[in-house]
Design a protein around this motif. Structure first.
Motif, mmCIF file in Angstrom:
data_model
loop_
_atom_site.group_PDB
_atom_site.id
_atom_site.type_symbol
_atom_site.label_atom_id
_atom_site.label_comp_id
_atom_site.label_asym_id
_atom_site.label_seq_id
_atom_site.Cartn_x
_atom_site.Cartn_y
_atom_site.Cartn_z
ATOM 1 N N PHE A 154 0.832 -1.206 0.000
ATOM 2 C CA PHE A 154 0.000 0.000 0.000
ATOM 3 C C PHE A 154 0.867 1.257 0.000
ATOM 4 C CE2 PHE A 154 -3.024 3.040 2.032
ATOM 5 C CZ PHE A 154 -4.115 2.867 1.190
ATOM 6 N N ALA A 155 2.036 1.151 0.631
ATOM 7 C CA ALA A 155 2.989 2.262 0.674
ATOM 8 C C ALA A 155 4.040 2.125 -0.421
ATOM 9 C CB ALA A 155 3.655 2.330 2.039
ATOM 10 N N GLY A 156 3.703 1.417 -1.502
ATOM 11 C CA GLY A 156 4.626 1.273 -2.618
ATOM 12 C C GLY A 156 5.684 0.222 -2.402
ATOM 13 N N GLY A 157 5.579 -0.528 -1.307
ATOM 14 C CA GLY A 157 6.545 -1.585 -1.047
ATOM 15 C C GLY A 157 7.552 -1.253 0.035
ATOM 16 N N ARG A 158 7.257 -0.260 0.863
ATOM 17 C CA ARG A 158 8.178 0.115 1.934
ATOM 18 C C ARG A 158 8.462 -1.098 2.815
ATOM 19 N NH1 ARG A 158 7.518 2.507 7.300
ATOM 20 N NH2 ARG A 158 5.271 2.206 7.079
ATOM 21 N N VAL A 159 9.740 -1.365 3.015
ATOM 22 C CA VAL A 159 10.134 -2.458 3.903
ATOM 23 C C VAL A 159 9.904 -2.010 5.347
ATOM 24 C CG1 VAL A 159 12.064 -3.855 4.725
ATOM 25 C CG2 VAL A 159 11.745 -3.497 2.275
ATOM 26 N N LEU A 160 9.237 -2.856 6.115
ATOM 27 C CA LEU A 160 8.839 -2.510 7.474
ATOM 28 C C LEU A 160 9.851 -2.997 8.501
ATOM 29 C CD1 LEU A 160 5.068 -3.536 7.263
ATOM 30 C CD2 LEU A 160 6.046 -1.263 6.896
ATOM 31 N N THR A 161 10.159 -2.145 9.445
ATOM 32 C CA THR A 161 10.936 -2.571 10.604
ATOM 33 C C THR A 161 9.989 -3.227 11.608
ATOM 34 O OG1 THR A 161 10.593 -0.510 11.815
ATOM 35 C CG2 THR A 161 12.462 -0.586 10.281
ATOM 36 N N GLY A 162 10.546 -3.852 12.633
ATOM 37 C CA GLY A 162 9.716 -4.424 13.678
ATOM 38 C C GLY A 162 8.843 -3.378 14.333
ATOM 39 N N THR A 163 9.391 -2.182 14.518
ATOM 40 C CA THR A 163 8.616 -1.091 15.116
ATOM 41 C C THR A 163 7.466 -0.673 14.214
ATOM 42 O OG1 THR A 163 10.574 -0.287 16.299
ATOM 43 C CG2 THR A 163 8.754 1.257 16.023
ATOM 44 N N ASP A 164 7.728 -0.634 12.900
ATOM 45 C CA ASP A 164 6.661 -0.286 11.949
ATOM 46 C C ASP A 164 5.486 -1.251 12.078
ATOM 47 O OD1 ASP A 164 8.121 1.818 10.825
ATOM 48 O OD2 ASP A 164 9.051 0.508 9.330
ATOM 49 N N ALA A 165 5.785 -2.558 12.130
ATOM 50 C CA ALA A 165 4.728 -3.561 12.238
ATOM 51 C C ALA A 165 3.975 -3.414 13.557
ATOM 52 C CB ALA A 165 5.324 -4.964 12.116
ATOM 53 N N ALA A 175 -3.586 -3.055 20.677
ATOM 54 C CA ALA A 175 -2.893 -4.145 21.371
ATOM 55 C C ALA A 175 -1.496 -4.336 20.791
ATOM 56 C CB ALA A 175 -3.702 -5.434 21.246
ATOM 57 N N PRO A 176 -0.614 -4.992 21.532
ATOM 58 C CA PRO A 176 0.732 -5.233 21.007
ATOM 59 C C PRO A 176 0.734 -6.284 19.898
ATOM 60 C CG PRO A 176 0.478 -6.288 23.144
ATOM 61 C CD PRO A 176 -0.763 -5.473 22.923
ATOM 62 N N LEU A 177 1.793 -6.274 19.117
ATOM 63 C CA LEU A 177 1.980 -7.272 18.057
ATOM 64 C C LEU A 177 2.260 -8.632 18.679
ATOM 65 C CD1 LEU A 177 2.527 -7.978 15.008
ATOM 66 C CD2 LEU A 177 4.910 -7.414 15.466
ATOM 67 N N ASP A 178 1.482 -9.614 18.287
ATOM 68 C CA ASP A 178 1.713 -10.985 18.735
ATOM 69 C C ASP A 178 2.429 -11.741 17.616
ATOM 70 O OD1 ASP A 178 0.850 -13.996 18.922
ATOM 71 O OD2 ASP A 178 0.466 -13.139 20.896
ATOM 72 N N PRO A 179 3.452 -12.537 17.933
ATOM 73 C CA PRO A 179 4.176 -13.259 16.866
ATOM 74 C C PRO A 179 3.274 -14.090 15.968
ATOM 75 C CG PRO A 179 5.377 -13.412 18.937
ATOM 76 C CD PRO A 179 4.064 -12.748 19.255
ATOM 77 N N SER A 180 2.142 -14.570 16.496
ATOM 78 C CA SER A 180 1.235 -15.383 15.674
ATOM 79 C C SER A 180 0.652 -14.587 14.517
ATOM 80 C CB SER A 180 0.103 -15.949 16.529
ATOM 81 O OG SER A 180 -0.723 -14.911 17.025
ATOM 82 N N MET A 181 0.659 -13.242 14.638
ATOM 83 C CA MET A 181 0.117 -12.397 13.570
ATOM 84 C C MET A 181 1.009 -12.400 12.332
ATOM 85 S SD MET A 181 -1.041 -9.093 15.815
ATOM 86 C CE MET A 181 -2.252 -9.216 17.142
ATOM 87 N N LEU A 182 2.243 -12.874 12.477
ATOM 88 C CA LEU A 182 3.198 -12.833 11.376
ATOM 89 C C LEU A 182 3.212 -14.120 10.554
ATOM 90 C CD1 LEU A 182 6.173 -11.130 13.261
ATOM 91 C CD2 LEU A 182 4.481 -10.049 11.775
ATOM 92 N N ARG A 183 2.350 -15.063 10.899
ATOM 93 C CA ARG A 183 2.336 -16.317 10.152
ATOM 94 C C ARG A 183 1.748 -16.106 8.760
ATOM 95 N NH1 ARG A 183 -2.610 -18.402 9.573
ATOM 96 N NH2 ARG A 183 -4.289 -17.670 10.942
ATOM 97 N N PRO A 184 2.093 -16.988 7.813
ATOM 98 C CA PRO A 184 1.520 -16.871 6.469
ATOM 99 C C PRO A 184 0.000 -17.017 6.496
ATOM 100 C CG PRO A 184 3.430 -18.312 6.438
ATOM 101 C CD PRO A 184 3.121 -18.055 7.879
ATOM 102 N N ALA A 185 -0.682 -16.158 5.772
ATOM 103 C CA ALA A 185 -2.143 -16.223 5.694
ATOM 104 C C ALA A 185 -2.557 -17.304 4.710
ATOM 105 C CB ALA A 185 -2.698 -14.872 5.262
#
Length: 280
Positions: A154-165, A175-185
């Motif tokens: 959506f942002a043209g492909g900006r690579v996200l840092t952990g803080t960005d996510a 709520a905080p980011l849970d590692p389970s949210m990073l699994r493949p959809a």
């Protein structure tokens, strides 16, 4: 080529959704065909060929997740101009893959579908990541955070840092980011989310209740879907004047919830009775 009938399109959709490895692009294009009667099989094939063409423009020899992410950003976000803007949330076309390929604009999830399908064709270790409120793309090994690279189409492909996510998730949920949210959809999860977006678009525009109806009917064809969709479907049928079908669907949903929530089931049956009474 002859035009597909609606029943044939839906048969193909249900069959693909139940396959061992669903074709995400095909499912998205069949959603598009519900919205756009001109999108026949030839048009769907043309969209698939466009994804093939874009994949062929990626450089050879990419090896690391970061290299893949930057190559996709340079091609799709840069040279091809795929990106999103707040106004895209107001357009149904932003949820239709063939229109996103044409306009090069769309919602985060549809832009991510373009990225995933292009990168997958080129051999990238790629997958969708269904963060709450903002779908992105992951490259690398999802079970090894150090190897995972996230990009925001959506942002043209900006690579996200952990803080960005973390900020994306916090902004959507608080709520905080849970590692389970990073699994493949799973592709089916992605399709359900796309259909939910379409339903949300239509819900804000009662004059487009037919869009909400076909979106919920496609969602009901998915092998796994929330039982509540049956009630949503019933309400739409009643809203559109199909009182008998809506009442029957309410009764069927009441039977589902009765063992766990008998009071709720009774209330739904009363609504079904009221719907039938509207014919008198």
């Amino acid at each position: 080529m002859h035009d597909e009938s609606a029943s044939e399109r839906r048969r193909r959709f249900a069959e693909e959704a139940r396959s061992e490895r669903p074709d995400l692009a095909l499912l998205c294009l069949l959603i598009g065909a519900e919205a756009d009667a001109s999108l026949d099989e030839a048009g769907q094939d043309a969209a698939q060929m466009e994804l093939d063409r874009l994949a062929g423009l990626l450089p050879y020899g990419l090896r690391t997740p970061r290299a893949w992410a930057f190559a996709l950003a340079e091609l799709l976000g840069g040279r091809c101009g795929f990106h999103g803007a707040p106004a895209d949330y107001q357009r149904l076309e932003s949820s239709l893959l063939h229109e996103v390929l044409r306009r090069r604009r769309g919602l985060p999830i549809l832009l991510s579908v373009v990225w995933v399908e292009v990168a997958r064709r080129a051999g990238a270790p790629v997958y969708g990541v269904a963060l709450p409120g903002h779908y992105v793309v992951g490259f690398g090994a999802p079970d090894e955070t150090a190897e995972q690279v996230l990009a925001d189409p959506f942002a043209g492909g900006r690579v996200l840092t952990g803080t960005d996510a973390e900020l994306l998730v916090a902004g959507a949920t608080g709520a905080p980011l849970d590692p389970s949210m990073l699994r493949p959809a799973d592709p089916r999860e992605t399709v359900l989310r796309i259909l939910n977006n379409i339903r949300a678009w239509a819900a804000a525009r009662p004059e487009h209740s037919e869009v909400a109806l076909w979106a919920v009917e496609l969602a009901l064809l998915l092998p796994s879907h929330p039982a509540r969709l049956r009630f949503d479907h019933a309400q739409l049928l009643v809203q559109r004047g199909d009182f008998l079908a809506g009442a029957a669907e309410m009764d069927a949903y009441a039977d589902i919830v009765a063992p766990a929530e008998p009071g709720t089931a009774d209330a739904i049956r009363r609504r079904a009775q009221a719907a039938r009474a509207m014919l008198n």
